[in-house]
Design a protein around this motif. Structure first.
Motif, PDB file in Angstrom:
ATOM      1  N   ALA A 115       0.846  -1.187   0.000  1.00  0.00           N
ATOM      2  CA  ALA A 115       0.000   0.000   0.000  1.00  0.00           C
ATOM      3  C   ALA A 115       0.882   1.237   0.000  1.00  0.00           C
ATOM      4  CB  ALA A 115      -0.896   0.018   1.232  1.00  0.00           C
ATOM      5  N   ARG A 116       0.291   2.327  -0.478  1.00  0.00           N
ATOM      6  CA  ARG A 116       0.953   3.617  -0.448  1.00  0.00           C
ATOM      7  C   ARG A 116      -0.039   4.606   0.147  1.00  0.00           C
ATOM      8  NH1 ARG A 116       1.684   8.451  -3.339  1.00  0.00           N
ATOM      9  NH2 ARG A 116       3.843   9.078  -3.667  1.00  0.00           N
ATOM     10  N   VAL A 117       0.392   5.299   1.206  1.00  0.00           N
ATOM     11  CA  VAL A 117      -0.455   6.320   1.825  1.00  0.00           C
ATOM     12  C   VAL A 117       0.366   7.606   1.931  1.00  0.00           C
ATOM     13  CG1 VAL A 117      -1.712   4.562   3.164  1.00  0.00           C
ATOM     14  CG2 VAL A 117       0.216   5.776   4.214  1.00  0.00           C
ATOM     15  N   SER A 118      -0.336   8.733   2.133  1.00  0.00           N
ATOM     16  CA  SER A 118       0.413   9.985   2.275  1.00  0.00           C
ATOM     17  C   SER A 118      -0.394  10.996   3.065  1.00  0.00           C
ATOM     18  CB  SER A 118       0.774  10.550   0.899  1.00  0.00           C
ATOM     19  OG  SER A 118      -0.405  10.900   0.203  1.00  0.00           O
ATOM     20  N   GLN A 119       0.260  12.033   3.476  1.00  0.00           N
ATOM     21  CA  GLN A 119      -0.380  13.027   4.327  1.00  0.00           C
ATOM     22  C   GLN A 119       0.312  14.376   4.138  1.00  0.00           C
ATOM     23  OE1 GLN A 119      -0.731  11.868   8.490  1.00  0.00           O
ATOM     24  NE2 GLN A 119      -0.524  13.985   9.142  1.00  0.00           N
TER      25      GLN A 119
ATOM     26  N   VAL B  63       4.368  13.744   3.570  1.00  0.00           N
ATOM     27  CA  VAL B  63       5.070  12.517   3.919  1.00  0.00           C
ATOM     28  C   VAL B  63       4.324  11.342   3.299  1.00  0.00           C
ATOM     29  CG1 VAL B  63       6.367  13.145   5.986  1.00  0.00           C
ATOM     30  CG2 VAL B  63       3.928  12.621   6.183  1.00  0.00           C
ATOM     31  N   ILE B  64       5.116  10.384   2.835  1.00  0.00           N
ATOM     32  CA  ILE B  64       4.587   9.248   2.083  1.00  0.00           C
ATOM     33  C   ILE B  64       5.032   7.955   2.765  1.00  0.00           C
ATOM     34  CG2 ILE B  64       4.853   8.006  -0.107  1.00  0.00           C
ATOM     35  CD1 ILE B  64       5.209  10.847  -1.365  1.00  0.00           C
ATOM     36  N   GLY B  65       4.127   7.013   2.853  1.00  0.00           N
ATOM     37  CA  GLY B  65       4.487   5.715   3.426  1.00  0.00           C
ATOM     38  C   GLY B  65       4.247   4.610   2.416  1.00  0.00           C
TER      39      GLY B  65
ATOM     40  N   SER C 254       8.524   2.112   4.385  1.00  0.00           N
ATOM     41  CA  SER C 254       9.533   3.151   4.201  1.00  0.00           C
ATOM     42  C   SER C 254       8.812   4.481   4.083  1.00  0.00           C
ATOM     43  CB  SER C 254      10.365   2.885   2.945  1.00  0.00           C
ATOM     44  OG  SER C 254      11.130   1.714   3.116  1.00  0.00           O
ATOM     45  N   LEU C 255       9.270   5.457   4.850  1.00  0.00           N
ATOM     46  CA  LEU C 255       8.632   6.772   4.873  1.00  0.00           C
ATOM     47  C   LEU C 255       9.522   7.789   4.171  1.00  0.00           C
ATOM     48  CD1 LEU C 255       7.604   6.392   8.581  1.00  0.00           C
ATOM     49  CD2 LEU C 255       5.970   6.664   6.725  1.00  0.00           C
TER      50      LEU C 255
END
Lengths: 138, 138, 138, 138
Positions: free
Chosen positions: B31-35, B94-96, B113-114
């Motif tokens: 998965a890829r998440v971000s904020q 920031v991306i995870g 990995s962030l």
């Protein structure tokens, strides 16, 4: 690169005569090491012991780090986190693939995926940190 | 795949209305998440707080896991190890990026990995474990 | 000791104006901090969020460290491992009891047990490491 | 309690004939184990190897857990985090003091402080998790 691998392999053999870990490759912030599994590594149920895997991962991290900072026998492990994922095969070599994530002024951080040779899924995963000597001592 | 991403993104928004994390993609065990970083995430020196990074990684793991076991609100984090590697950029998202290493019967293990958006080197690395509900409860 | 606690509590309030963590006591290589739980800390099922607990533990470690090396705003968290043990009570303060295990020249290591106020068994346990500035910069 | 210690010590000797770890005491959610250091445990500089310490901690956790759930050979280590704190003494036994923090239905979590015999400060600290078999299989 082959020269670097050879030099580090030789250093590991000299410095840790009792280790059975072999240095297969040292690359860009990375290393591959492996070890044949023998009787002393086995546990009930025909699995490879946790300490054998941890020791292999520790060497993988050390080798990758020597590839970056040069062969200086002053780096010491400060922490290690291992997650056991699958049962390793008793009859296969264990392999450690290390990738360094950071090589800072005083601290290095890397991860190691551990495999039974020929298998796709890792048997364990390690994150380790090394304290590295100040540049003027290297 | 797009449908799965959308369904999970909607679930996260409903279940955690206060989160600012966005679900960008859910893939094969990944998965890829971000904020976006706002004032409340910042720390003296213009860096992003550790808890903001840990929370983002936790959501990344959860989202990747939902992508595997289906949308069941019963999985709970059992452990999380974070290594801080570099100072994040205050002005960047920031991306995870999460990759699951194991999805077992009762336990899942993954790494995240962030990154600060647009940067090559990770700002932090997380390994987390989730306890997952038995199959007949999912 | 009371003076030390007060000085560090004041520093935390100034340096981290957004924090809701309170410094209760700073002792010999140790600290106790706590925080009221509010709406923003809660998760579905009436539990306290992981990031709230991690943030509390991080402050506990930092406060205990300031008690040893003096109030120098240069120490940074390098790693943190949390194990979630029990569901915290939504209606109780969360408390972090920190004990430092090592304060070295460049690295400090400590552990934090987290509790819901009035409960005997910890809700979570943290081990964290801090990189500390060289003595001549403190 | 002495009977429990004896029974578990006997089990460890049978199940792991190659181990040199001795079970000194099994208490309430706790255990104490120790091991003489021999040539094979040493590393350059006269220190005790990391894997020796990790293996000792792993046994300490296992022994404490058997003290709680009974002697069932089905519990397996799922993760282990070690922080190395001080150089152990080559000439002293290493001791592991384990305290379990949680013994749940499927997961147990404990910590181990490792010492060189007669020293006050720990040489290393471990947090480990064990997957435990469902009650009907014990």
């Amino acid at each position: 690169m082959a020269d670097k691998t050879e030099a580090i392999a030789r250093f590991i053999k000299q410095e840790f005569p009792q280790t059975r870990v072999e240095v297969d490759a040292v690359g860009e912030r990375s290393a591959r090491v492996s070890q044949a599994v023998d009787e002393s590594d086995l546990r009930p149920g025909g699995t490879v012991s946790g300490p054998t895997l941890m020791a292999l991962a520790d060497v993988a991290l050390y080798v990758a780090l020597l590839g970056e900072i040069g062969i200086v026998p002053l780096a010491v492990t400060t922490s290690l986190t291992i997650n056991f994922l699958r049962k390793p095969e008793a009859s296969k070599r264990v392999i450690g693939e290390c990738q360094l994530m950071k090589v800072g002024k005083t601290l290095a951080v890397g991860e190691v995926s551990l495999y039974s040779e020929g298998m796709d899924d890792p048997v364990a995963h390690v994150v380790g940190t090394y304290s590295i000597p100040p540049a003027h001592l290297r």
